[in-house]
Design an enzyme around this catalytic site. Structure first.
Site, mmCIF file in Angstrom:
data_model
loop_
_atom_site.group_PDB
_atom_site.id
_atom_site.type_symbol
_atom_site.label_atom_id
_atom_site.label_comp_id
_atom_site.label_asym_id
_atom_site.label_seq_id
_atom_site.Cartn_x
_atom_site.Cartn_y
_atom_site.Cartn_z
ATOM 1 N N LYS A 197 6.890 -8.160 -10.694
ATOM 2 C CA LYS A 197 6.648 -7.895 -11.764
ATOM 3 C C LYS A 197 5.935 -5.987 -11.882
ATOM 4 O O LYS A 197 6.427 -5.824 -12.102
ATOM 5 C CB LYS A 197 5.950 -8.704 -12.788
ATOM 6 N N HIS A 255 -8.029 -19.287 -11.713
ATOM 7 C CA HIS A 255 -7.318 -21.139 -11.924
ATOM 8 C C HIS A 255 -8.134 -21.891 -12.948
ATOM 9 O O HIS A 255 -9.306 -22.327 -12.330
ATOM 10 C CB HIS A 255 -6.149 -21.749 -10.491
#
Length: 140
Positions: A60, A107
């Site tokens: 991206k 995470h």
């Protein structure tokens, strides 16, 4: 000057694999170093999800697809992650004028999130760039 930003989130439960499925999936997506790194931890799925999110965030930031295995997530001795481009993907650094890539990964047991920032020293860096196939395209 920042010339690209990418962010991605991956659901950890999608990266729980048995050895056979991991080997098959890894051949398409992960590098050997990424799989080895994940296996050193109690919850490897969290690490694999983080690596996947980092790869997608990198794609991206550059503004187009890059083959999965040409984007590698590596770690410095202290644990800080970084992106390592290989093969034809390495050419993107000079084509875009990228001098620094920043990566952060976080995470939980449920999700992994990665952010990639591309920097150039040239104020015009990334305005006109070449993709992996040599065609010119405006950076977004």
């Amino acid at each position: 000057m920042i010339i690209g930003i990418g962010v991605d989130i991956a659901e950890v439960n999608r990266y729980h694999f048995d050895d056979i499925k991991l080997e098959r999936f890894a051949r398409k997506v992960f590098t050997e170093a990424e799989v080895a790194h994940a296996k050193r931890y109690r919850y490897p799925a969290e690490r694999l999800a983080g690596a996947y999110a980092a790869k997608e965030a990198t794609r991206k930031a550059f503004g187009h697809a890059i083959p999965w295995r040409l984007v590698g997530v590596r770690h410095h001795r202290g644990g800080r992650p970084y992106i390592e481009l290989s093969g034809k993907a390495e050419q993107l650094l000079s084509a875009r004028g990228v001098h620094r890539m920043h990566l952060t990964i976080t995470h939980s047991r449920r999700d992994a999130v990665a952010i990639v920032i591309l920097e150039a020293d040239d104020p015009a860096g990334g305005v006109l760039s070449s993709g992996l196939h040599g065609s010119e395209a405006a950076a977004k």
